[in-house]
Each structure stands twice: as structure tokens, then as C-alpha cells.
Design a protein around this motif. Sequence first.
Motif, mmCIF file in Angstrom:
data_model
loop_
_atom_site.group_PDB
_atom_site.id
_atom_site.type_symbol
_atom_site.label_atom_id
_atom_site.label_comp_id
_atom_site.label_asym_id
_atom_site.label_seq_id
_atom_site.Cartn_x
_atom_site.Cartn_y
_atom_site.Cartn_z
ATOM 1 N N ARG A 94 0.856 -1.185 0.000
ATOM 2 C CA ARG A 94 0.000 0.000 0.000
ATOM 3 C C ARG A 94 0.893 1.235 0.000
ATOM 4 N N ALA A 95 0.308 2.382 -0.308
ATOM 5 C CA ALA A 95 1.071 3.628 -0.346
ATOM 6 C C ALA A 95 1.210 4.254 1.044
ATOM 7 N N TYR A 96 0.107 4.270 1.799
ATOM 8 C CA TYR A 96 0.083 4.928 3.111
ATOM 9 C C TYR A 96 -0.061 3.903 4.229
ATOM 10 N N LEU A 97 0.508 4.217 5.374
ATOM 11 C CA LEU A 97 0.373 3.346 6.533
ATOM 12 C C LEU A 97 -1.096 3.208 6.928
ATOM 13 N N PHE A 98 -1.827 4.319 6.857
ATOM 14 C CA PHE A 98 -3.250 4.310 7.209
ATOM 15 C C PHE A 98 -4.076 4.557 5.950
ATOM 16 N N GLU A 99 -3.979 3.615 5.028
ATOM 17 C CA GLU A 99 -4.629 3.761 3.732
ATOM 18 C C GLU A 99 -6.128 3.473 3.814
ATOM 19 N N SER A 100 -6.872 4.233 3.056
ATOM 20 C CA SER A 100 -8.323 4.082 2.993
ATOM 21 C C SER A 100 -8.693 2.834 2.196
ATOM 22 N N CYS A 101 -9.683 2.116 2.674
ATOM 23 C CA CYS A 101 -10.213 0.969 1.911
ATOM 24 C C CYS A 101 -11.081 1.466 0.765
ATOM 25 N N LYS A 102 -11.771 2.580 1.003
ATOM 26 C CA LYS A 102 -12.681 3.135 -0.003
ATOM 27 C C LYS A 102 -11.937 3.813 -1.142
ATOM 28 N N CYS A 103 -10.796 4.410 -0.833
ATOM 29 C CA CYS A 103 -10.011 5.138 -1.835
ATOM 30 C C CYS A 103 -8.567 4.658 -1.801
ATOM 31 N N PRO A 104 -8.273 3.501 -2.382
ATOM 32 C CA PRO A 104 -6.890 2.999 -2.374
ATOM 33 C C PRO A 104 -5.921 4.046 -2.931
ATOM 34 N N GLY A 105 -4.735 4.095 -2.301
ATOM 35 C CA GLY A 105 -3.736 5.068 -2.713
ATOM 36 C C GLY A 105 -3.862 6.384 -1.977
ATOM 37 N N LYS A 106 -4.877 6.489 -1.104
ATOM 38 C CA LYS A 106 -5.070 7.700 -0.299
ATOM 39 C C LYS A 106 -5.230 7.291 1.161
ATOM 40 N N PRO A 107 -4.827 8.180 2.087
ATOM 41 C CA PRO A 107 -5.001 7.847 3.506
ATOM 42 C C PRO A 107 -6.456 7.992 3.942
ATOM 43 N N ILE A 108 -6.782 7.413 5.094
ATOM 44 C CA ILE A 108 -8.112 7.620 5.660
ATOM 45 C C ILE A 108 -8.268 9.109 5.953
ATOM 46 N N SER A 109 -9.499 9.563 6.093
ATOM 47 C CA SER A 109 -9.737 10.985 6.317
ATOM 48 C C SER A 109 -9.425 11.380 7.759
ATOM 49 N N ARG A 110 -9.199 12.671 7.958
ATOM 50 C CA ARG A 110 -8.968 13.180 9.319
ATOM 51 C C ARG A 110 -10.187 12.924 10.191
ATOM 52 N N VAL A 111 -11.375 13.076 9.620
ATOM 53 C CA VAL A 111 -12.606 12.828 10.383
ATOM 54 C C VAL A 111 -12.645 11.374 10.832
ATOM 55 N N GLN A 112 -12.333 10.458 9.932
ATOM 56 C CA GLN A 112 -12.329 9.039 10.278
ATOM 57 C C GLN A 112 -11.299 8.758 11.368
ATOM 58 N N ALA A 113 -10.122 9.343 11.246
ATOM 59 C CA ALA A 113 -9.074 9.145 12.251
ATOM 60 C C ALA A 113 -9.505 9.704 13.608
ATOM 61 N N HIS A 114 -10.091 10.900 13.606
ATOM 62 C CA HIS A 114 -10.572 11.483 14.866
ATOM 63 C C HIS A 114 -11.660 10.604 15.481
ATOM 64 N N ASN A 115 -12.531 10.049 14.641
ATOM 65 C CA ASN A 115 -13.580 9.162 15.148
ATOM 66 C C ASN A 115 -12.992 7.897 15.772
ATOM 67 N N ILE A 116 -11.948 7.368 15.180
ATOM 68 C CA ILE A 116 -11.270 6.186 15.728
ATOM 69 C C ILE A 116 -10.725 6.497 17.116
ATOM 70 N N VAL A 117 -10.051 7.629 17.237
ATOM 71 C CA VAL A 117 -9.439 8.019 18.512
ATOM 72 C C VAL A 117 -10.516 8.298 19.561
ATOM 73 N N THR A 118 -11.544 9.048 19.179
ATOM 74 C CA THR A 118 -12.629 9.377 20.111
ATOM 75 C C THR A 118 -13.322 8.122 20.609
ATOM 76 N N LYS A 119 -13.628 7.210 19.696
ATOM 77 C CA LYS A 119 -14.293 5.958 20.076
ATOM 78 C C LYS A 119 -13.404 5.141 21.018
ATOM 79 N N ALA A 120 -12.112 5.099 20.742
ATOM 80 C CA ALA A 120 -11.185 4.341 21.590
ATOM 81 C C ALA A 120 -11.158 4.905 22.999
ATOM 82 N N PHE A 121 -11.130 6.235 23.116
ATOM 83 C CA PHE A 121 -11.148 6.850 24.442
ATOM 84 C C PHE A 121 -12.462 6.550 25.157
ATOM 85 N N GLN A 122 -13.569 6.659 24.446
ATOM 86 C CA GLN A 122 -14.871 6.379 25.056
ATOM 87 C C GLN A 122 -14.962 4.937 25.532
ATOM 88 N N CYS A 123 -14.531 3.991 24.695
ATOM 89 C CA CYS A 123 -14.586 2.572 25.060
ATOM 90 C C CYS A 123 -13.694 2.261 26.263
#
Length: 177
Positions: free
Chosen positions: A88-117
Motif C-alpha cells: 500500500r502507499a500509506y500506513l493508514f490507507e483508505s479501503c474506499k479510496c486505495p492510494g489515499k489515507p483515511i480521512s482526518r474525520v475518520q481518524a478522529h472518530n477512531i481516537v474518540t471511540k477508543a477513548f470512550q470505550c
Amino acid sequence: MHRELTQKERTAVLKQASGRDRLLLTVLLETGCRISEALGIRIEDIVLNVPNPYLLIHTLKRRKPIDRIVPLRAGLRDTLTVEVQVPRAYLFESCKCPGKPISRVQAHNIVTKAFQCAGINHASSHSCRATFISVLHRNGAPIGVIAKLAGHANIGSTQKYISITNDDLINAVNKLK
């Protein structure tokens, strides 16, 4: 001031996360990079085949690209050694858009959910950065070195992240001779 995570909180948030989410949290906690910088990590930015492996972190300061090197601790190095095997190109590559990273919103949601859990309140991705900086400071790293690792042009920016506890004050006074 940014909230520093305790060791217990760091353990809890990493324990409940898995896969890509755990990797994102680990990279944030162990490199002190901003979420946008983590998302910009390309596979070729992970330098492992040298005596002191590191990540090359890219950022923009006043529209000028600035790169910095952040050395890797053994655990993250071992994890990244496995991760670079996945094409892959990016360490945190998007499944929906190969060759591009996941979005900042998606990353923030991952972090927020992890803290909540993990039952952690009033924390954000920047809490990982504050934790990285504060732990380095508490363990005796010179402020100039910490600023360089954090990508700060001046130590004043770095000092804003450092949390000082009552134990820090007591330990400092106890060092007087």
C-alpha cells in the motif's frame, strides 16, 4: 492546556483497540505526531533497515514542507516491520479510496471511540501528543530535543504541552542539595 494521559489510561485505550485502530493510537502515543502527520505517513517514510530505525514525518509550516525524524522504540518498530509487508502507499490507507489515507474525520472518530470505550473523558488525539511530550520531559529529555521531536520551531510551543504534577514539584525540590 492539553490533557496528558496516565499510564493506566494509555494501557486501557491500547488494550481495547485492535488492528489499524490500535496502530494509529500507538503511532500517536509513541511519536507525538499530529493526526494529519500520522495520516501522511507513507510506507517509504518508515525506515527500518538502519541501526536506529525511524519515521520520517512530513508537515507544512507556513506552506513550506518541513520534515523531521522520530526514532522508533522496539515495540513500534516490530509492528511496523510487519505492516510494511502489506502492499500500500500509506500506513493508514483508505479501503474506499486505495492510494489515499483515511480521512482526518475518520481518524478522529477512531481516537474518540477508543477513548470512550476505555472510559477516558476529556481526551483527544492531541492528548496523545501532550502525553508524548510530557513523558519525555518527565524522563529527563532536554526541552530542545523534545521540541525537535515534536516539530516545534521554538521551545515555547513545546512548553505549552508539558503538564507539571505535584509529584514533579516534589521531585524537583528533593533534588536540591
